[in-house]
Design an enzyme around this catalytic site. Structure first.
Site, PDB file in Angstrom:
ATOM      1  N   ARG A  41     -17.277 -29.345 -56.392  1.00 15.66           N
ATOM      2  CA  ARG A  41     -16.368 -28.762 -55.408  1.00 15.66           C
ATOM      3  C   ARG A  41     -16.555 -27.252 -55.390  1.00 15.66           C
ATOM      4  O   ARG A  41     -16.442 -26.588 -56.411  1.00 15.66           O
ATOM      5  CB  ARG A  41     -14.917 -29.114 -55.735  1.00 15.66           C
ATOM      6  CG  ARG A  41     -13.931 -28.496 -54.733  1.00 15.66           C
ATOM      7  CD  ARG A  41     -12.509 -28.911 -55.014  1.00 15.66           C
ATOM      8  NE  ARG A  41     -12.273 -30.300 -54.707  1.00 15.66           N
ATOM      9  CZ  ARG A  41     -12.099 -30.776 -53.474  1.00 15.66           C
ATOM     10  NH1 ARG A  41     -12.171 -29.950 -52.448  1.00 15.66           N
ATOM     11  NH2 ARG A  41     -11.881 -32.049 -53.273  1.00 15.66           N
TER      12      ARG A  41
ATOM     13  N   GLN B 189     -20.348 -27.387 -60.737  1.00 15.04           N
ATOM     14  CA  GLN B 189     -19.134 -27.974 -60.185  1.00 15.04           C
ATOM     15  C   GLN B 189     -19.375 -28.429 -58.753  1.00 15.04           C
ATOM     16  O   GLN B 189     -19.760 -27.629 -57.899  1.00 15.04           O
ATOM     17  CB  GLN B 189     -18.019 -26.925 -60.212  1.00 15.04           C
ATOM     18  CG  GLN B 189     -16.821 -27.205 -59.298  1.00 15.04           C
ATOM     19  CD  GLN B 189     -16.020 -28.418 -59.700  1.00 15.04           C
ATOM     20  OE1 GLN B 189     -16.309 -29.509 -59.219  1.00 15.04           O
ATOM     21  NE2 GLN B 189     -15.055 -28.243 -60.567  1.00 15.04           N
TER      22      GLN B 189
ATOM     23  N   GLU C 100     -15.900 -36.934 -63.608  1.00 17.30           N
ATOM     24  CA  GLU C 100     -14.499 -36.519 -63.590  1.00 17.30           C
ATOM     25  C   GLU C 100     -14.084 -36.105 -62.185  1.00 17.30           C
ATOM     26  O   GLU C 100     -12.968 -36.383 -61.739  1.00 17.30           O
ATOM     27  CB  GLU C 100     -14.301 -35.362 -64.571  1.00 17.30           C
ATOM     28  CG  GLU C 100     -12.843 -35.032 -64.871  1.00 17.30           C
ATOM     29  CD  GLU C 100     -12.217 -34.062 -63.894  1.00 17.30           C
ATOM     30  OE1 GLU C 100     -10.991 -33.938 -63.894  1.00 17.30           O
ATOM     31  OE2 GLU C 100     -12.969 -33.437 -63.120  1.00 17.30           O
ATOM     32  N   ASN C 101     -15.001 -35.458 -61.474  1.00 15.29           N
ATOM     33  CA  ASN C 101     -14.683 -34.998 -60.126  1.00 15.29           C
ATOM     34  C   ASN C 101     -14.415 -36.174 -59.196  1.00 15.29           C
ATOM     35  O   ASN C 101     -13.471 -36.152 -58.403  1.00 15.29           O
ATOM     36  CB  ASN C 101     -15.843 -34.150 -59.589  1.00 15.29           C
ATOM     37  CG  ASN C 101     -15.340 -33.019 -58.713  1.00 15.29           C
ATOM     38  OD1 ASN C 101     -14.513 -32.232 -59.148  1.00 15.29           O
ATOM     39  ND2 ASN C 101     -15.821 -32.952 -57.502  1.00 15.29           N
TER      40      ASN C 101
ATOM     41  N   SER D  65       3.834 -22.784 -59.509  1.00 14.96           N
ATOM     42  CA  SER D  65       4.293 -23.847 -60.401  1.00 14.96           C
ATOM     43  C   SER D  65       3.976 -23.512 -61.851  1.00 14.96           C
ATOM     44  O   SER D  65       4.800 -23.716 -62.754  1.00 14.96           O
ATOM     45  CB  SER D  65       3.629 -25.175 -60.018  1.00 14.96           C
ATOM     46  OG  SER D  65       3.932 -26.186 -60.960  1.00 14.96           O
TER      47      SER D  65
ATOM     48  N   GLY E  40     -11.110 -28.998 -64.366  1.00 14.71           N
ATOM     49  CA  GLY E  40      -9.890 -28.201 -64.309  1.00 14.71           C
ATOM     50  C   GLY E  40     -10.074 -26.811 -63.745  1.00 14.71           C
ATOM     51  O   GLY E  40      -9.253 -25.921 -63.979  1.00 14.71           O
ATOM     52  N   GLU E  41     -11.141 -26.599 -62.944  1.00 15.77           N
ATOM     53  CA  GLU E  41     -11.370 -25.255 -62.406  1.00 15.77           C
ATOM     54  C   GLU E  41     -10.212 -24.797 -61.519  1.00 15.77           C
ATOM     55  O   GLU E  41      -9.851 -23.622 -61.498  1.00 15.77           O
ATOM     56  CB  GLU E  41     -12.686 -25.188 -61.627  1.00 15.77           C
ATOM     57  CG  GLU E  41     -12.987 -23.782 -61.128  1.00 15.77           C
ATOM     58  CD  GLU E  41     -14.378 -23.628 -60.531  1.00 15.77           C
ATOM     59  OE1 GLU E  41     -14.594 -22.636 -59.812  1.00 15.77           O
ATOM     60  OE2 GLU E  41     -15.237 -24.498 -60.771  1.00 15.77           O
TER      61      GLU E  41
ATOM     62  N   ARG F 153     -10.927 -37.715 -60.157  1.00 21.25           N
ATOM     63  CA  ARG F 153      -9.707 -36.921 -60.130  1.00 21.25           C
ATOM     64  C   ARG F 153      -9.495 -36.109 -58.858  1.00 21.25           C
ATOM     65  O   ARG F 153      -8.369 -35.886 -58.458  1.00 21.25           O
ATOM     66  CB  ARG F 153      -9.689 -35.947 -61.327  1.00 21.25           C
ATOM     67  CG  ARG F 153      -9.477 -36.642 -62.656  1.00 21.25           C
ATOM     68  CD  ARG F 153      -9.479 -35.620 -63.783  1.00 21.25           C
ATOM     69  NE  ARG F 153      -9.129 -36.244 -65.045  1.00 21.25           N
ATOM     70  CZ  ARG F 153      -7.890 -36.358 -65.503  1.00 21.25           C
ATOM     71  NH1 ARG F 153      -6.894 -35.890 -64.787  1.00 21.25           N
ATOM     72  NH2 ARG F 153      -7.651 -36.948 -66.658  1.00 21.25           N
TER      73      ARG F 153
ATOM     74  N   GLY G 152       4.429 -23.494 -66.612  1.00 22.17           N
ATOM     75  CA  GLY G 152       3.270 -23.486 -67.490  1.00 22.17           C
ATOM     76  C   GLY G 152       2.223 -24.484 -67.018  1.00 22.17           C
ATOM     77  O   GLY G 152       2.410 -25.185 -66.025  1.00 22.17           O
TER      78      GLY G 152
END
Length: 300
Positions: free
Chosen positions: A55, A53, A127-128, A69, A93-94, A131, A74
Site C-alpha cells: 500500500r 509495503q 498481512e496486507n 484516536s 502497521g505503517e 488486514r 493510545g
C-alpha cells in the site's frame, strides 16, 4: 492526558535499551527470547517504513482521525517490526506508525521479529491481504508478487492466505484487463465482479464495448455477466442492445424487485414502455416458496 496514556502503557515493556538495539539481531543471539514475541516500546525515530509495503496511498483524513484516536486512547494494537541493526523496519502497521507520528508520540508499542528479507516481504504481503482494505487490483498485484518474488505455488499461497485457489486465479486474471478498466476498479467506478465479466471476453474490442456499456448504462454485475455471455454468441447481439437500452426507471424497478425477492428479475417492456412482463427466476421449490411468501400468495 499524558499520565492517562502512560498508565495505559504499563506492561508493554521499557523502550529498547542500547544493548538490545545493537547486539540482538538473530534468534540465536543472547537475549533474543526476551525480545521476540513480546510487546516493547520502540522509539519512533528508530523506525522506518518497509520499502516493499504494497500500500502506497494513505488517506489523509483517515490518518488524522486515527491520530486523534491515538491521542485520546493510545495505540491499541501494536505494530510489527523487523530489527535491522539499531533500526527497525515495519512489517505491518505503517498506518498506525504514521498516525502516531502525527499524534506526536515519541515511541510506539511493537512486536519485534528477527527475519531475513524474503520472509519480511512475504509477511508484509500476506498481512496486507488479510488486514488491509485493498481494492481488487491491489489484491491481485499482491498475489502476483507472492507467486513471482517469493516463489510460492498457488497451492502454498492458498494455504498462506486462506483463500481457494480459484479465488486467487480469478483475482490475478484481472491484471490482464486494459489499464483504464483496472483504474475503474481501483477508483470504484466498477466492481471486481464487473471486471471478471469483462475479462471473460477474449476480444479486446468486446471487452471495451462491455466496459463502456457498464459505465454508460449503470449495469449491475448480473447484467454485465449476461451481456458478456451474449457477446460470446454473435448471432444474439441484437438481444444485447435490447437489454442494454432499458429505460432508467425500468432498470431501477428491476433492481428493486430483485432486492425484494432475492433473485434475478427481468422486466421485458414494449417499445413504448406501456406494457410488458416481469420474469422472476427460481432454481428450486424453496426459492419458489420464498417468492410466493413475499407476494403473500398461498402455495399452488
Amino acid at each position: 492526558m499524558k499520565d492517562k496514556k502512560r498508565a495505559m502503557g504499563r506492561g508493554l515493556g521499557a523502550i529498547l535499551n542500547a544493548e538490545s538495539k545493537s547486539l540482538i539481531n538473530t534468534a540465536q543471539d543472547a537475549g533474543a527470547e526476551d525480545l521476540v514475541g513480546n510487546i516493547v516500546e520502540v522509539a519512533i525515530e528508530d523506525i522506518y517504513p518497509n520499502a516493499n509495503q504494497p500500500r502506497t496511498y494513505f488517506d489523509e483524513k483517515a490518518l488524522n482521525e486515527l491520530a486523534q484516536s491515538i491521542t485520546n486512547l493510545g495505540v491499541i494494537q501494536p505494530i510489527t517490526l523487523r530489527k535491522d541493526g539499531e533500526k527497525f523496519e515495519i512489517i505491518s502497521g505503517e498506518r498506525r506508525y504514521r498516525a502516531s507520528k502525527l499524534a506526536g508520540l515519541k515511541s510506539i508499542p511493537a512486536y519485534i521479529r528477527l527475519v531475513n528479507d524474503q520472509e519480511l516481504l512475504e509477511m508484509a504481503l500476506v498481512e496486507n491481504i488479510q488486514r488491509e482494505n485493498l481494492d481488487a487490483i491491489e489484491v491481485a498485484l499482491t498475489y502476483q508478487r507472492l507467486l513471482e518474488e517469493i516463489g510460492l505455488t498457488q497451492e502454498k499461497l492458498s494455504q498462506r492466505v486462506g483463500k481457494e485457489r480459484s479465488t486467487i486465479t480469478n483475482a490475478i486474471r484481472l491484471l490482464n484487463l486494459a489499464p483504464d478498466i483496472q483504474n475503474a476498479i481501483r477508483s470504484g467506478q466498477i466492481s471486481a465482479g464487473h471486471g471478471r465479466a469483462i475479462i471473460s471476453l477474449e476480444s479486446e474490442v468486446d471487452r471495451k464495448n462491455l466496459f463502456d456499456k457498464v459505465l454508460a448504462e449503470g449495469l449491475n454485475v448480473r447484467q454485465a455477466e449476461k451481456l458478456a455471455t451474449l457477446l460470446k454468441n454473435p448471432e444474439k447481439k441484437e438481444k444485447v442492445e435490447k437489454v442494454v437500452n432499458l429505460p432508467n426507471h425500468i432498470k431501477k424497478a428491476q433492481k428493486t424487485l430483485s432486492d425484494i425477492f432475492e433473485t434475478e428479475v427481468e422486466i421485458k417492456s414494449s417499445g413504448n414502455g406501456k406494457k410488458g412482463k416481469i420474469v422472476l427466476d427460481f432454481k428450486n421449490e424453496n426459492e419458489l416458496e420464498f417468492i410466493l411468501s413475499r407476494l403473500k400468495v398461498d402455495e399452488v
